[in-house]
Design a protein around this motif. Structure first.
Motif, mmCIF file in Angstrom:
data_model
loop_
_atom_site.group_PDB
_atom_site.id
_atom_site.type_symbol
_atom_site.label_atom_id
_atom_site.label_comp_id
_atom_site.label_asym_id
_atom_site.label_seq_id
_atom_site.Cartn_x
_atom_site.Cartn_y
_atom_site.Cartn_z
ATOM 1 N N THR A 23 0.629 -1.115 0.161
ATOM 2 C CA THR A 23 -0.073 -0.116 0.279
ATOM 3 C C THR A 23 0.504 1.668 -0.122
ATOM 4 N N LEU A 24 1.982 0.861 -0.022
ATOM 5 C CA LEU A 24 3.041 2.226 0.089
ATOM 6 C C LEU A 24 2.639 2.780 -1.062
ATOM 7 N N ASP A 25 2.494 4.649 -1.596
ATOM 8 C CA ASP A 25 2.656 5.125 -2.559
ATOM 9 C C ASP A 25 3.340 6.278 -2.259
ATOM 10 N N ASP A 26 3.862 6.860 -3.187
ATOM 11 C CA ASP A 26 4.493 8.036 -3.428
ATOM 12 C C ASP A 26 4.539 9.558 -2.415
ATOM 13 N N THR A 27 2.811 10.062 -2.820
ATOM 14 C CA THR A 27 2.507 10.812 -1.860
ATOM 15 C C THR A 27 2.594 10.584 0.168
ATOM 16 N N PHE A 28 2.167 9.354 0.604
ATOM 17 C CA PHE A 28 2.803 8.761 2.032
ATOM 18 C C PHE A 28 4.744 8.848 1.588
ATOM 19 N N LEU A 29 5.204 8.595 0.934
ATOM 20 C CA LEU A 29 6.763 8.108 1.134
ATOM 21 C C LEU A 29 6.918 9.613 0.814
ATOM 22 N N ASN A 30 6.930 10.650 -0.138
ATOM 23 C CA ASN A 30 7.461 11.969 0.069
ATOM 24 C C ASN A 30 7.691 13.083 1.660
ATOM 25 N N ARG A 31 6.222 12.357 2.245
ATOM 26 C CA ARG A 31 6.208 12.940 3.753
ATOM 27 C C ARG A 31 7.936 13.195 4.573
ATOM 28 N N VAL A 32 8.630 12.080 3.953
ATOM 29 C CA VAL A 32 9.852 12.562 4.709
ATOM 30 C C VAL A 32 10.666 13.376 4.504
ATOM 31 N N PHE A 33 10.397 14.507 3.842
ATOM 32 C CA PHE A 33 10.276 15.493 2.969
ATOM 33 C C PHE A 33 9.742 16.830 3.864
ATOM 34 N N ASN A 34 9.047 16.585 4.771
ATOM 35 C CA ASN A 34 8.353 17.723 6.058
ATOM 36 C C ASN A 34 9.110 17.588 6.160
ATOM 37 N N GLY A 35 8.941 19.161 7.068
ATOM 38 C CA GLY A 35 9.713 19.368 8.471
ATOM 39 C C GLY A 35 10.989 19.318 8.667
ATOM 40 N N PRO A 36 11.333 20.226 9.190
ATOM 41 C CA PRO A 36 12.967 19.941 9.682
ATOM 42 C C PRO A 36 13.739 19.088 9.542
ATOM 43 N N VAL A 37 15.136 18.811 8.907
ATOM 44 C CA VAL A 37 15.792 17.829 8.677
ATOM 45 C C VAL A 37 16.502 16.891 10.252
ATOM 46 N N PRO A 38 15.652 16.071 10.544
ATOM 47 C CA PRO A 38 16.328 14.969 11.632
ATOM 48 C C PRO A 38 17.606 15.229 12.188
ATOM 49 N N ILE A 39 17.954 14.647 13.117
ATOM 50 C CA ILE A 39 19.333 13.837 13.234
ATOM 51 C C ILE A 39 19.330 12.317 13.919
ATOM 52 N N THR A 40 18.335 12.354 14.772
ATOM 53 C CA THR A 40 17.580 10.978 14.567
ATOM 54 C C THR A 40 16.656 10.754 13.951
ATOM 55 N N GLY A 41 16.434 9.406 13.641
ATOM 56 C CA GLY A 41 15.135 8.976 12.815
ATOM 57 C C GLY A 41 15.109 7.167 12.709
ATOM 58 N N GLY A 42 13.707 7.273 12.768
ATOM 59 C CA GLY A 42 12.466 5.661 12.243
ATOM 60 C C GLY A 42 13.569 4.567 13.364
ATOM 61 N N VAL A 43 14.428 3.619 12.658
ATOM 62 C CA VAL A 43 14.958 2.753 13.502
ATOM 63 C C VAL A 43 16.210 2.318 12.989
ATOM 64 N N SER A 44 16.856 1.387 13.350
ATOM 65 C CA SER A 44 18.546 1.171 13.476
ATOM 66 C C SER A 44 18.120 -0.010 12.310
ATOM 67 N N LEU A 45 18.719 0.073 11.251
ATOM 68 C CA LEU A 45 19.193 -0.919 11.158
ATOM 69 C C LEU A 45 19.700 -2.863 11.289
ATOM 70 N N GLU A 46 20.782 -1.601 12.624
ATOM 71 C CA GLU A 46 21.818 -2.541 13.235
ATOM 72 C C GLU A 46 20.795 -3.764 14.066
ATOM 73 N N GLY A 47 19.415 -3.458 13.902
ATOM 74 C CA GLY A 47 18.599 -4.708 14.848
ATOM 75 C C GLY A 47 18.307 -4.234 15.968
ATOM 76 N N GLN A 48 18.485 -3.354 16.684
ATOM 77 C CA GLN A 48 18.953 -3.458 17.836
ATOM 78 C C GLN A 48 16.732 -2.676 18.407
ATOM 79 N N ALA A 49 15.943 -2.234 17.531
ATOM 80 C CA ALA A 49 14.847 -2.523 17.690
ATOM 81 C C ALA A 49 13.877 -3.417 17.831
ATOM 82 N N VAL A 50 12.740 -3.569 18.303
ATOM 83 C CA VAL A 50 12.241 -4.856 18.974
ATOM 84 C C VAL A 50 11.430 -4.665 17.877
#
Length: 316
Positions: free
Chosen positions: A170-197
């Motif tokens: 169900t992912l569409d570009d309109t939803f994905l492009n919301r990543v560009f909204n707001g200020p630039v973050p310095i933390t975000g989402g999960v780590s791809l290192e696997g620490q998130a549960v």
């Protein structure tokens, strides 16, 4: 149970629009410093997502550990965001600003500016390698764990079906492009290192955007659309003056194939750079988050720490 870690927070950079970029500092009693940078495809993660057992290993060697946040792509590109932030952190340390921050907090320590090392996992490995070129004073030595490089290799434009299979339809570009909204973050989402549960949260545009780009072979389009690889690719910037470098990579890595690191290692040797490499057979990408202390994999990756320790010595 392991003793909880209590890092000291410092702000090493404030951008022109007032964004404070911080780092966690872990203190032993002696002055060697290592910068350890988290992974996350340059788009995810934070300083608190580095491997705590590795931090404890560094502290047991009496190293000061600095784990920075950095601005996350794609709102900024790789060169102007994550890479520049980590380079500014290195300069901040060399300018004595870390010592000053420690003194103000009552944690005074005289740091050895000839022994500032850099390490990182995945994209953090790339950022550690970036502290070896195009900086006034490079890191004294570098340890990259399955860091990305060789950006002109066909792999970087190859879709990854095993990642695509995890994406909801169900992912569409309109939803994905919301990543560009707001200020630039310095933390975000999960780590791809696997620490998130648990699995990634695809209701979060940042996580969905990053994993979609990985699945489609579009990571480099997202993080560095100019494709001027001479400016950011560690492989293209190795010279005889590059710092001593150690590489550890999983032999079964399907996210950043081990052959990319082998090409970097060959280039290091060709230029006469002091270097070493360990291939941990059977290990996938991000194995550092899941390895057990004392295991074969743990002991093999520790060769990188032994390499760093041997470059300049302990100074005893």
């Amino acid at each position: 149970m392991a003793t909880p870690l209590h890092p000291f927070r410092v702000v090493y950079k404030t951008t022109s629009d007032g964004l404070e970029i911080d780092a966690d500092v872990y203190l032993p009693t002696l002055p060697l410093t290592v910068i350890t940078i988290h992974g996350g495809a340059f788009m995810l993660g934070s300083s608190r997502m580095v491997n705590e057992d590795q931090i404890r290993d560094c502290l047991s060697r009496e190293w000061v550990v600095v784990s920075p946040n950095h601005r996350l792509c794609p709102q900024v590109d790789l060169l102007e965001g994550p890479m520049q932030d980590c380079r500014d952190l290195l300069a901040w340390i060399y300018e004595g600003k870390l010592e000053q921050a420690l003194k103000k907090s009552g944690k005074e320590s005289a740091l050895d500016m000839d022994r500032v090392y850099a390490m990182g996992t995945s994209s953090g490995g790339t950022l550690a390698l970036s502290l070896g070129f195009d900086v006034p004073k490079p890191a004294a030595a570098i340890y990259s764990m399955y860091g990305a490089s060789n950006f002109s290799d066909p792999f970087w434009t190859t879709p990854l079906p095993h990642v695509a299979a995890k994406l909801p339809p169900t992912l569409d570009d309109t939803f994905l492009n919301r990543v560009f909204n707001g200020p630039v973050p310095i933390t975000g989402g999960v780590s791809l290192e696997g620490q998130a549960v648990g699995p990634p949260d695809f209701k979060d545009p940042r996580q969905a955007y990053a994993l979609t780009r990985i699945a489609r072979g579009k990571v480099l389009d997202a993080i560095f659309p100019s494709k001027d690889w001479d400016k950011v690719d560690p492989l293209r910037n190795v010279s005889e003056n590059f710092p001593p470098t150690f590489i550890v990579h999983g032999g079964a890595d399907t996210m950043v194939p081990v052959d990319l690191s082998k090409a970097l290692f060959a280039r290091l040797k060709e230029c006469g750079v002091r270097c070493g490499m360990v291939v941990v057979e059977g290990e996938e990408h991000t194995f550092a988050a899941k390895m057990k202390v004392g295991s074969r994999t743990w002991e093999m990756q520790r060769e990188g720490f032994e390499f760093l320790e041997g470059v300049v010595g302990r100074g005893d």
